[in-house]
Motif scaffolding. Sequence first.
Motif, PDB file in Angstrom:
ATOM      1  N   ALA A  18       6.554   0.698  42.346  1.00  0.00           N
ATOM      2  CA  ALA A  18       6.411   1.940  41.582  1.00  0.00           C
ATOM      3  C   ALA A  18       5.890   1.688  40.171  1.00  0.00           C
ATOM      4  CB  ALA A  18       7.753   2.678  41.521  1.00  0.00           C
ATOM      5  N   ILE A  19       6.252   0.563  39.593  1.00  0.00           N
ATOM      6  CA  ILE A  19       5.823   0.236  38.232  1.00  0.00           C
ATOM      7  C   ILE A  19       4.382  -0.277  38.204  1.00  0.00           C
ATOM      8  CG2 ILE A  19       6.210  -1.444  36.347  1.00  0.00           C
ATOM      9  CD1 ILE A  19       9.209  -1.021  36.821  1.00  0.00           C
ATOM     10  N   ASP A  20       4.006  -1.029  39.203  1.00  0.00           N
ATOM     11  CA  ASP A  20       2.707  -1.709  39.233  1.00  0.00           C
ATOM     12  C   ASP A  20       1.517  -0.826  38.834  1.00  0.00           C
ATOM     13  OD1 ASP A  20       0.870  -3.813  39.638  1.00  0.00           O
ATOM     14  OD2 ASP A  20       0.584  -3.217  41.723  1.00  0.00           O
ATOM     15  N   PRO A  21       1.328   0.345  39.433  1.00  0.00           N
ATOM     16  CA  PRO A  21       0.145   1.142  39.043  1.00  0.00           C
ATOM     17  C   PRO A  21       0.254   1.737  37.641  1.00  0.00           C
ATOM     18  CG  PRO A  21       1.468   2.341  40.644  1.00  0.00           C
ATOM     19  CD  PRO A  21       2.076   0.971  40.523  1.00  0.00           C
ATOM     20  N   ARG A  22       1.421   1.656  37.041  1.00  0.00           N
ATOM     21  CA  ARG A  22       1.654   2.248  35.719  1.00  0.00           C
ATOM     22  C   ARG A  22       1.489   1.238  34.581  1.00  0.00           C
ATOM     23  NH1 ARG A  22       4.624   4.937  39.499  1.00  0.00           N
ATOM     24  NH2 ARG A  22       4.794   7.180  39.210  1.00  0.00           N
ATOM     25  N   VAL A  33       4.093  -6.834  34.794  1.00  0.00           N
ATOM     26  CA  VAL A  33       4.723  -5.974  35.808  1.00  0.00           C
ATOM     27  C   VAL A  33       6.095  -6.534  36.174  1.00  0.00           C
ATOM     28  CG1 VAL A  33       4.549  -5.099  38.174  1.00  0.00           C
ATOM     29  CG2 VAL A  33       2.517  -5.117  36.700  1.00  0.00           C
ATOM     30  N   ASP A  34       6.176  -7.841  36.383  1.00  0.00           N
ATOM     31  CA  ASP A  34       7.463  -8.470  36.709  1.00  0.00           C
ATOM     32  C   ASP A  34       8.463  -8.298  35.562  1.00  0.00           C
ATOM     33  OD1 ASP A  34       6.519  -9.265  39.185  1.00  0.00           O
ATOM     34  OD2 ASP A  34       6.183 -11.347  38.592  1.00  0.00           O
ATOM     35  N   ARG A  35       8.007  -8.498  34.335  1.00  0.00           N
ATOM     36  CA  ARG A  35       8.892  -8.370  33.168  1.00  0.00           C
ATOM     37  C   ARG A  35       9.447  -6.955  33.047  1.00  0.00           C
ATOM     38  NH1 ARG A  35       7.546  -6.355  28.491  1.00  0.00           N
ATOM     39  NH2 ARG A  35       5.325  -6.753  28.742  1.00  0.00           N
ATOM     40  N   LEU A  36       8.582  -5.958  33.209  1.00  0.00           N
ATOM     41  CA  LEU A  36       9.021  -4.566  33.113  1.00  0.00           C
ATOM     42  C   LEU A  36       9.946  -4.202  34.274  1.00  0.00           C
ATOM     43  CD1 LEU A  36       5.642  -3.016  31.956  1.00  0.00           C
ATOM     44  CD2 LEU A  36       7.697  -3.343  30.565  1.00  0.00           C
ATOM     45  N   THR A  37       9.638  -4.713  35.454  1.00  0.00           N
ATOM     46  CA  THR A  37      10.505  -4.478  36.615  1.00  0.00           C
ATOM     47  C   THR A  37      11.871  -5.098  36.379  1.00  0.00           C
ATOM     48  OG1 THR A  37       8.579  -4.463  38.088  1.00  0.00           O
ATOM     49  CG2 THR A  37      10.747  -4.792  39.112  1.00  0.00           C
ATOM     50  N   ASP A  38      11.893  -6.344  35.916  1.00  0.00           N
ATOM     51  CA  ASP A  38      13.166  -7.002  35.617  1.00  0.00           C
ATOM     52  C   ASP A  38      13.961  -6.197  34.596  1.00  0.00           C
ATOM     53  OD1 ASP A  38      12.752  -9.143  37.331  1.00  0.00           O
ATOM     54  OD2 ASP A  38      12.151 -10.539  35.746  1.00  0.00           O
ATOM     55  N   TYR A  39      13.283  -5.753  33.554  1.00  0.00           N
ATOM     56  CA  TYR A  39      13.957  -5.017  32.487  1.00  0.00           C
ATOM     57  C   TYR A  39      14.685  -3.786  33.046  1.00  0.00           C
ATOM     58  CZ  TYR A  39      14.703  -2.105  28.403  1.00  0.00           C
ATOM     59  OH  TYR A  39      15.277  -1.292  27.449  1.00  0.00           O
ATOM     60  N   LEU A  40      13.958  -2.943  33.778  1.00  0.00           N
ATOM     61  CA  LEU A  40      14.580  -1.727  34.320  1.00  0.00           C
ATOM     62  C   LEU A  40      15.593  -2.050  35.418  1.00  0.00           C
ATOM     63  CD1 LEU A  40      11.641   0.831  34.402  1.00  0.00           C
ATOM     64  CD2 LEU A  40      13.561   0.726  32.818  1.00  0.00           C
ATOM     65  N   PHE A  41      15.269  -3.011  36.268  1.00  0.00           N
ATOM     66  CA  PHE A  41      16.176  -3.374  37.358  1.00  0.00           C
ATOM     67  C   PHE A  41      17.535  -3.805  36.814  1.00  0.00           C
ATOM     68  CE2 PHE A  41      18.060  -6.685  40.025  1.00  0.00           C
ATOM     69  CZ  PHE A  41      18.220  -5.993  41.216  1.00  0.00           C
ATOM     70  N   TYR A  42      17.527  -4.665  35.818  1.00  0.00           N
ATOM     71  CA  TYR A  42      18.804  -5.145  35.281  1.00  0.00           C
ATOM     72  C   TYR A  42      19.507  -4.102  34.418  1.00  0.00           C
ATOM     73  CZ  TYR A  42      18.043  -9.654  37.412  1.00  0.00           C
ATOM     74  OH  TYR A  42      17.865 -10.650  38.331  1.00  0.00           O
ATOM     75  N   ARG A  76      -1.237  -9.694  33.752  1.00  0.00           N
ATOM     76  CA  ARG A  76      -0.809  -8.370  34.184  1.00  0.00           C
ATOM     77  C   ARG A  76       0.371  -8.486  35.149  1.00  0.00           C
ATOM     78  NH1 ARG A  76      -0.906  -4.765  37.925  1.00  0.00           N
ATOM     79  NH2 ARG A  76      -1.051  -2.559  37.405  1.00  0.00           N
ATOM     80  N   GLU A  77       0.300  -9.426  36.083  1.00  0.00           N
ATOM     81  CA  GLU A  77       1.380  -9.621  37.056  1.00  0.00           C
ATOM     82  C   GLU A  77       2.688  -9.997  36.348  1.00  0.00           C
ATOM     83  OE1 GLU A  77       1.186  -8.952  40.436  1.00  0.00           O
ATOM     84  OE2 GLU A  77      -0.676  -8.090  39.709  1.00  0.00           O
ATOM     85  N   GLN A  78       2.595 -10.840  35.340  1.00  0.00           N
ATOM     86  CA  GLN A  78       3.789 -11.214  34.589  1.00  0.00           C
ATOM     87  C   GLN A  78       4.354  -9.996  33.854  1.00  0.00           C
ATOM     88  OE1 GLN A  78       1.841 -14.320  32.371  1.00  0.00           O
ATOM     89  NE2 GLN A  78       2.988 -15.927  33.438  1.00  0.00           N
TER      90      GLN A  78
END
Length: 144
Positions: A63-67, A26-35, A22-24
């Motif tokens: 913000a992404i984590d709970p989603r 969240v990080d992947r989705l965060t990276d995707y939107l961030f970049y 799950r943590e990976q």
Amino acid sequence: MVCVFAIALLLLGPNPAKAESREQAVDRLTDYLFYRVNSQLNNRKLQTDDREYIRQWQRLREAIDPRVKSVQEVCLRVSPQEKGWEFTTINGETYEQTYDRLADTIFYSRHPQRTGQPIPTNDKIGISEWSAIRREMFLSNCGL
């Protein structure tokens, strides 16, 4: 000949990937939107002196984590053996509201002095920046 073919299939065939935690996810989705909203970075790894970007990434991740929920919880008609993580809404928000909130997260992390204040209608630069961020906010869900 059959043995050579079988060995080739084993070596060249798809390798079963390790399951993403799950943590990976969240990080992947965060990276995707961030970049996506920081395309000027060209997907380069952040450095310790990139404090503003790091703060922006961290706030977006919060913000992404709970989603991020299990695919079983989010997707309809998913097979029981299907595993993984999906991005979804929370607290009755629509996806539009969710993406607006994520755009707010990026905008206000870039402008912390403005946090809690709406962007004034006469602030064309602020509106333009927020709109550019919002245009990039989209994550597919459940294979859609």
